[in-house]
Design a protein around this motif. Structure first.
Motif, PDB file in Angstrom:
ATOM      1  N   HIS A 255     -31.946  36.324  11.408  1.00  0.00           N
ATOM      2  CA  HIS A 255     -31.948  34.906  11.764  1.00  0.00           C
ATOM      3  C   HIS A 255     -31.395  34.036  10.649  1.00  0.00           C
ATOM      4  O   HIS A 255     -31.834  32.916  10.439  1.00  0.00           O
ATOM      5  CB  HIS A 255     -33.366  34.459  12.137  1.00  0.00           C
TER       6      HIS A 255
ATOM      7  N   SER B   5     -33.815  26.538  13.787  1.00  0.00           N
ATOM      8  CA  SER B   5     -34.578  26.530  15.043  1.00  0.00           C
ATOM      9  C   SER B   5     -34.970  27.943  15.452  1.00  0.00           C
ATOM     10  O   SER B   5     -36.075  28.175  15.948  1.00  0.00           O
ATOM     11  CB  SER B   5     -33.778  25.848  16.152  1.00  0.00           C
ATOM     12  N   THR B   6     -34.086  28.901  15.215  1.00  0.00           N
ATOM     13  CA  THR B   6     -34.408  30.293  15.536  1.00  0.00           C
ATOM     14  C   THR B   6     -35.507  30.803  14.615  1.00  0.00           C
ATOM     15  O   THR B   6     -36.427  31.499  15.057  1.00  0.00           O
ATOM     16  CB  THR B   6     -33.150  31.181  15.416  1.00  0.00           C
ATOM     17  N   GLN B   7     -35.439  30.466  13.343  1.00  0.00           N
ATOM     18  CA  GLN B   7     -36.489  30.871  12.405  1.00  0.00           C
ATOM     19  C   GLN B   7     -37.839  30.307  12.816  1.00  0.00           C
ATOM     20  O   GLN B   7     -38.847  31.002  12.776  1.00  0.00           O
ATOM     21  CB  GLN B   7     -36.147  30.399  10.986  1.00  0.00           C
TER      22      GLN B   7
ATOM     23  N   SER C 261     -29.968  29.753  11.090  1.00  0.00           N
ATOM     24  CA  SER C 261     -30.480  28.928  12.181  1.00  0.00           C
ATOM     25  C   SER C 261     -31.948  28.584  11.943  1.00  0.00           C
ATOM     26  O   SER C 261     -32.821  29.441  12.056  1.00  0.00           O
ATOM     27  CB  SER C 261     -30.310  29.655  13.512  1.00  0.00           C
TER      28      SER C 261
END
Length: 187
Positions: free
Chosen positions: A112, A117-119, A115
């Motif tokens: 990840h 938001s992904t984390q 990003s």
């Protein structure tokens, strides 16, 4: 085995067992014919038919649910792996276990970089696993659950809870290698 254990401990159990055997095995010269009324016979027939239908439906649903698990383990139908098994009272617990562990392992191993938001979403998944796992530990402690929870806490850099889970796991499973490695990290 544990079946005859009460007979080893108590004469009362032996006495009760002998009375029950005497009552069921006694010979009786009086034969009484008991006949149910017609409405009662119909009710019994109807109840047996309904019970038979429900049992057959449950067995068919369990068979279909087993096929869901089989296809998941073969790597098929991974977008919606458990449409029937998640609703089956017999297999839903196993499905929930598989589903939660799959989400945890894929979240931890996901690359990840970059990003935010992904984390954040992955950390939410891991935190949800921890909530679920801690509740499950109260009812169904399991060596794999201890190691998975430790992995989740380690991923979130929560050393205090990581060591707590490892120590609780070591109390129940002192010979496990993964838990022993976790104890070394806590020292």
């Amino acid at each position: 085995t544990l079946v005859e254990l009460p007979f080893y401990l108590s004469a009362l159990h032996w006495f009760l067992f002998m009375i029950l055997m005497a009552v069921t095995c006694r010979h009786s010269s009086v034969h009484r014919i008991k006949k149910l009324s017609e409405p009662m016979v119909r009710l019994c027939n109807f109840t047996l038919m309904i019970a038979f239908v429900f049992i057959v439906l449950f067995l068919l649903h369990t068979l279909r649910s087993q096929r869901d698990l089989h296809s998941f383990y073969q790597g098929k139908n991974l977008d919606n792996p458990f449409p029937y098994a998640s609703k089956n009272p017999y297999l839903s617990d196993q499905v929930q276990w598989i589903d939660r562990n799959t989400i945890l392992n894929s979240s931890i191993s996901y690359d990840h970089k970059g990003s935010l938001s992904t984390q954040k979403q992955i950390k939410t998944y891991v935190a949800n696993y921890i909530k679920w796992g801690e509740k499950r530990l109260l009812h169904k402690p399991n060596i794999q659950l201890y190691t998975q929870l430790a992995k989740a806490y380690y991923y979130l850099d929560d050393e205090l809870n990581f060591c707590s889970v490892i120590n609780r796991g070591a109390a129940l499973y002192p010979e496990d290698e993964k838990i022993q490695r976790g104890i070394e990290q806590c020292s």
